[in-house]
Write a protein that holds these residues in place. Structure first.
Motif, PDB file in Angstrom:
ATOM      1  N   LEU A  66     -21.387 -69.616  -0.956  1.00 23.15           N
ATOM      2  CA  LEU A  66     -21.813 -70.509   0.113  1.00 23.15           C
ATOM      3  C   LEU A  66     -20.634 -70.803   1.048  1.00 23.15           C
ATOM      4  O   LEU A  66     -19.455 -70.866   0.600  1.00 23.15           O
ATOM      5  CB  LEU A  66     -22.351 -71.827  -0.450  1.00 23.15           C
ATOM      6  N   ARG A  67     -20.945 -70.982   2.333  1.00 20.57           N
ATOM      7  CA  ARG A  67     -19.982 -71.392   3.367  1.00 20.57           C
ATOM      8  C   ARG A  67     -19.019 -70.277   3.798  1.00 20.57           C
ATOM      9  O   ARG A  67     -18.237 -70.431   4.718  1.00 20.57           O
ATOM     10  CB  ARG A  67     -19.174 -72.623   2.918  1.00 20.57           C
ATOM     11  N   TYR A  68     -19.085 -69.130   3.086  1.00 21.29           N
ATOM     12  CA  TYR A  68     -18.195 -68.027   3.469  1.00 21.29           C
ATOM     13  C   TYR A  68     -18.835 -67.203   4.578  1.00 21.29           C
ATOM     14  O   TYR A  68     -19.988 -67.367   4.919  1.00 21.29           O
ATOM     15  CB  TYR A  68     -17.845 -67.189   2.241  1.00 21.29           C
ATOM     16  N   TRP A  69     -17.996 -66.307   5.169  1.00 18.76           N
ATOM     17  CA  TRP A  69     -18.409 -65.570   6.349  1.00 18.76           C
ATOM     18  C   TRP A  69     -19.723 -64.809   6.105  1.00 18.76           C
ATOM     19  O   TRP A  69     -19.969 -64.273   5.007  1.00 18.76           O
ATOM     20  CB  TRP A  69     -17.355 -64.543   6.748  1.00 18.76           C
ATOM     21  N   ARG A 127     -10.933 -62.144   1.513  1.00 18.75           N
ATOM     22  CA  ARG A 127     -10.630 -63.525   1.178  1.00 18.75           C
ATOM     23  C   ARG A 127     -11.656 -64.512   1.738  1.00 18.75           C
ATOM     24  O   ARG A 127     -11.866 -65.578   1.188  1.00 18.75           O
ATOM     25  CB  ARG A 127      -9.223 -63.884   1.703  1.00 18.75           C
ATOM     26  N   ASN A 128     -12.294 -64.140   2.864  1.00 18.00           N
ATOM     27  CA  ASN A 128     -13.155 -65.105   3.546  1.00 18.00           C
ATOM     28  C   ASN A 128     -14.648 -64.714   3.565  1.00 18.00           C
ATOM     29  O   ASN A 128     -15.522 -65.546   3.839  1.00 18.00           O
ATOM     30  CB  ASN A 128     -12.685 -65.272   4.997  1.00 18.00           C
ATOM     31  N   GLY A 129     -14.931 -63.449   3.308  1.00 18.46           N
ATOM     32  CA  GLY A 129     -16.329 -62.993   3.417  1.00 18.46           C
ATOM     33  C   GLY A 129     -17.154 -63.219   2.139  1.00 18.46           C
ATOM     34  O   GLY A 129     -16.598 -63.375   1.032  1.00 18.46           O
ATOM     35  N   GLN A 130     -18.443 -63.232   2.333  1.00 19.13           N
ATOM     36  CA  GLN A 130     -19.350 -63.399   1.173  1.00 19.13           C
ATOM     37  C   GLN A 130     -19.399 -62.125   0.356  1.00 19.13           C
ATOM     38  O   GLN A 130     -19.349 -61.020   0.873  1.00 19.13           O
ATOM     39  CB  GLN A 130     -20.770 -63.724   1.650  1.00 19.13           C
ATOM     40  N   ARG A 131     -19.528 -62.312  -0.995  1.00 17.16           N
ATOM     41  CA  ARG A 131     -19.864 -61.203  -1.881  1.00 17.16           C
ATOM     42  C   ARG A 131     -21.404 -61.129  -1.957  1.00 17.16           C
ATOM     43  O   ARG A 131     -22.088 -62.134  -1.841  1.00 17.16           O
ATOM     44  CB  ARG A 131     -19.279 -61.445  -3.274  1.00 17.16           C
TER      45      ARG A 131
END
Length: 939
Positions: free
Chosen positions: A77-80, A270-274
């Motif tokens: 949640l909240r990631y790119w 580091r910032n994107g969603q899996r």
């Protein structure tokens, strides 16, 4: 804008009670976000919703991973938002943590994988949104309320609740249960049980399973476990030697974890969603069973269980336990005959045998013949083979036994078919169909009967006998002497025995019946030797010499004849009938009505038949003769009760008591008379005539013109003859009387009459005449006469105060010479017509007539009557000391010659009629032209 959104989220999180601190990307600048929405075009099926955590995508992502076309769900949640350029690569789910560093348990991975596989592979927004929320629930990366399904709407929440319910119950790992019986009969359809079980032990519904089998046919390649999670596919074992094995596989079950993809590009890592994609796994299981050869069972039943010797028998066979398509060789053996069922055995040589090749189920053996009476039994043997075991049925078996009987046949012939009393008869009997059985024969002779069709062969027989028939042949009964006329018949019978069925010759068979002929005699008596027309007579017939025989008596009635000497019993009879005579006895003919006067005679006869001789009674015998004499009754009704002089009248004559006997009615008319009391029927009649009556009925005399005023009366007579009694109507009967209405002359110039009024009391003879008259005359009299003959009340005074009328009353009659009512000479007195109604009468007109004036004496009693008006009161005082009041209803003026007949009527409602002269005075003739008529009704 992004900075403002982060500030709002931070404030909301700070204000939310007990809110967890969730991980956030180090770099808050999402290159794939613009205005909070995915700008890299990787969102799939879902929806944007704004809630207290801001704008968020509730759904799946598609197209972000090369080679993955289906849906994927974000893990962070909240990631790119995922971008196509982030270089997503597969990653192991082992050791998966959320961005906050918390490990994800194997249980949560299994449930997540179940949700993605079973609910996330759709194009429905509610499903994709619910799976996205459940994935984050399993990841544990949402702050308090951040993954609340209510934020995405009711449809998403409903699917989410179902996922949350089903995932713990139906998530893997999975195993398959395959259930088979330990032993299976070869080529017998059976079924196995297939279940797919989840990690929780729950049965998974609607699982798709692939089946493979060896040693069996008919097993489907794929099955679905259905809503209850259990399938029962059917199969047929084929190999009794090697047995059967089945393997079940479920290849599309949710894997223990989803497929995980992570971005490889340095900033996106580091910032994107899996992302997580659906993953499946396969599971299988096997089972085996032993297949045994078929074990047959054979049930049999001989059919029929009882038959006649020489007839074919069959055995009904049912073979159970055989596999489909099996056929085998069956040997059939028949043993017998035995003298009892207990003695039956299957040892030795059979009396008959055969074989056939049936399959499993019911079949029927070829027929075998039972050659003689006795007990028989079947025994069957089934040959063994590789698939079945050999089998022989038990003997003796109750279902395999049957009984062969004989049916004797009786042919009979009586010695004589017609005889006389005192002759002897016997019966010759041919017995066949015994097949060597010995039987007892009973011979019974029944009778006498009135006719062959009345023979019942029941009750006590006339004679009994019997004999033994040891073989087929002819036997003769002992002779029997017959004494009473009638029909007799033999009945031969054989009772049921051990192996013989009963046999009985038919009752009253043509070859078994004889008749003892009768010699009848007839005596008769008519029911009445004197009668009147319309009387119904019968004839009593006594028959003897018939014995028990039935006969038909012909009854003929002849007449009418003018005298006894004229009676003949030839030609066409008046009536004919027949009597059913059932032996000696007394019989009565149906009644016959005699319509005409004269002499009548019966004649009876019995026509000769083969059973009896003929007989006929004597014609015109006194006991058979009836004399009918008519006693007529004549009733009359005159055509009109009141007419004007110059009119014609006739008489309506009713005749009864003649039947259809013709007669002449003599008619005489007397008159005119001044009053009813003055009427007489002696002297010279005014008119004579006659009417030809054809019998009972209604007739009308010729019309007679009445030229003078007064009363007229009819009198009728039928003269007596040998066949008709004299009949005459009474004189002066009211029903016979008509009035030619008189004028009412009450003015100056009118002649003054001096006719004295007769007594108003009714003469005794008038009452007697009314009593003797018939019903029609009485009813006519009552209709016109009112209280005639019973008047005792006389009016004495009349007053009309408003007109100044106050006058005494005198009774008056008719002046037949003048043709007018005899008004009192004293012009101050009023005349009351005493043959009209009287005060107190129930109906009719009370007629009062008075002078209007006199040339010599001036105004008369009714001078003012012309001034009468409706509603004025008239009072009449009578000699019974009563004063009766009337109210004037009408005032009319009519020509004197047109005075209404109702003025003199004794019918209709009670009323008072006042009459005087009026209208213009004709000086040329010296009198008034009209009459004034005032009608008043009782108050």
């Amino acid at each position: 804008m992004l900075r403002r959104l982060l500030i709002l989220l931070t404030v909301a999180a700070a204000l939310a009670p007990a809110a967890a601190i969730a991980a956030e990307p180090p770099n808050q600048h999402d290159p794939c976000a613009r205005g909070g929405r995915d700008s890299c075009a990787t969102t799939g099926v879902g929806q944007y919703r704004t809630y207290r955590y801001g704008l968020r995508w509730f759904g799946d992502y598609r197209g972000a991973i090369d080679g993955v076309a289906g849906p994927t769900f974000c893990l962070d949640l909240r990631y790119w938002y995922p971008g196509r350029s982030y270089d997503f690569r597969p990653s192991s789910a082992v050791g998966l943590h959320n961005r906050a560093g918390d490990p994800i348990s194997a249980q949560n991975l299994r449930r997540m994988s179940y949700a993605i596989w079973n609910f996330g592979r759709t194009s429905r927004r509610a499903n994709q949104g619910a799976v996205m929320l459940y994935v984050h629930k399993m990841m544990g990366d949402g702050a308090t309320g951040e993954v609340d399904p209510s934020a995405a709407g009711a449809a998403v929440r409903a699917v989410y609740e179902r996922i949350a319910r089903d995932a713990p119950r139906y998530a893997g790992p999975y195993r398959i249960q395959v259930g088979l019986p330990g032993t299976l009969p070869v080529r017998r359809t059976a079924s196995l049980t297939v279940r797919v079980l989840a990690y929780s032990g729950a049965v998974v519904p609607n699982a798709h399973v692939t089946l493979k089998a060896t040693g069996a046919d008919g097993l489907p390649a794929t099955i679905d476990t259905g809503s209850d999670g259990v399938a029962h596919p059917q199969f047929t074992p084929t190999d009794a030697a090697s047995g059967m094995r089945v393997t079940a596989s479920a290849g599309r079950m949710a894997a223990l974890e989803p497929r995980i993809y992570v971005p490889a590009r340095k900033d996106a890592a580091r910032n994107g969603q899996r992302l997580a994609a659906p993953a499946s796994a396969a599971v299988s299981a096997s089972a085996s069973a032993t297949v045994r050869p078929a074990q047959l069972t054979v049930t049999t039943a001989a059919a029929p269980t009882t038959l006649l010797a020489g007839q074919p028998s069959r055995d009904t066979v049912t073979i159970a336990g055989a596999y489909h398509g099996w056929t085998g060789q069956v040997a059939v053996r028949l043993y017998g005959p035995f003298r009892s069922q207990a003695a039956v055995s299957c040892i030795g040589v059979p009396v008959a045998s055969t074989s056939y090749q049936p399959g499993g189920g019911p079949s029927t053996t070829p027929p075998l013949v039972a050659p003689a009476p006795g007990w028989y039994a079947y025994q069957l043997s089934v040959a063994g083979s590789a698939g079945v075991a050999a089998l022989t049925t038990a003997c003796p078996d109750a279902g395999e036994t049957f009984k062969a009987e004989v049916q004797p046949v009786l042919g009979t012939q009586i010695s004589e078919q017609s005889s006389l009393a005192g002759d002897a008869v016997s019966d010759s009997v041919a017995v066949s169909g015994l097949f060597g059985e010995s039987v007892d024969v009973a011979a019974l002779l029944y009778g006498p009967y009135p006719s062959p069709d009345k023979a019942t062969c029941a009750g006590a027989p006339f004679w009994t006998g019997g004999y033994t028939a040891a073989a087929d042949g002819t036997y003769v009964t002992a002779p029997v002497t017959l004494t009473v006329p009638g029909y007799y018949t033999y009945v031969e019978s054989i009772p049921a025995g051990d192996f013989a069925r009963p046999a009985t010759a038919p009752c009253a068979g043509a070859t078994e019946t004889t008749v003892v002929r009768g010699r009848p005699a007839i005596q008769t008596q008519v029911s009445a030797q004197e009668a009147t027309p319309g009387t119904a007579i019968t004839d009593s017939v006594v028959v003897s010499g018939l014995g028990a025989l039935s006969a038909t008596a012909n009854v003929a009635l002849y007449g009418p004849f003018a005298s006894k000497d004229a009676i003949r019993c030839d030609g066409a009879p008046l009536s004919t009938t027949t009597l059913a005579v059932t032996g000696d006895g007394t019989y009565t003919s149906p009644p016959t009505a005699l319509a005409k006067a004269g002499f009548y005679a019966y004649q009876e006869s019995l026509a000769a038949t083969p059973a009896y001789e003929g007989a006929t009674t004597t014609c015109a015998d006194t006991a058979e003769t009836t004399f009918v004499r008519a006693q007529p009754v004549v009733t009359t009704l005159v055509s009109s009760a009141v007419v004007h002089p110059g009119s014609s009248i006739s008489d309506h004559i009713g005749v009864t008591g003649l039947g259809q006997t013709p007669a002449t009615v003599q008619v005489r008319l007397f008159g005119p008379f001044a009053s009813l009391a003055a009427m007489r029927c002696d002297g010279v009649a005014l008119w004579k005539g006659s009417v030809n009556a054809t019998g009972d009925g209604r007739f009308t005399s010729a019309k007679v013109k009445l030229s003078r005023a007064g009363f007229y009366t009819y009198r009728e007579q039928i003269a007596g003859t040998l066949r008709i009694v004299d009949a005459q109507t009474a004189c002066g009967d009211v029903a016979e009387t008509s009035l030619a209405s008189p004028l009412i002359l009450t003015g100056r110039g009118d002649p003054v009459t001096h006719v004295l009024a007769a007594s108003t009391a009714a003469p005794a003879r008038s009452t007697a005449r009314a009593a003797r008259s018939g019903s029609a005359a009485r009813s006519g009299s009552a209709a016109r006469s009112g209280s005639a003959g019973a008047t005792t009340v006389k009016p004495t005074h009349v007053r009309i105060p408003r007109l100044g009328i106050d006058a005494p009353i005198s009774a008056v009659d008719i002046d037949t010479r003048a043709g007018a009512l005899a008004i009192p000479e004293d012009i101050d007195r009023v005349g009351w017509w005493q043959d009209g109604a009287a005060p107190g009468s129930a109906n009719g007109a009370i007629l009062l007539a008075g002078h209007v004036d006199s040339a010599a004496r001036g105004a008369g009693a009714f001078y003012a009557l012309k001034s009468a008006r409706r509603g004025q009161t008239v009072t009449v005082t009578s000699d019974d000391a009563k004063a009766r009041s009337y109210r004037i209803t009408t005032v009319r003026r009519v020509r004197k010659a047109a005075l209404p007949a109702s003025t003199f009527s004794r019918t209709g409602p009670r009323r008072l009629v006042l009459v005087t002269c009026g209208g213009p005075f004709d000086a040329n003739v010296g009198h008034y032209r009209d009459n004034i008529i005032v009608t008043a009704l009782p108050r």
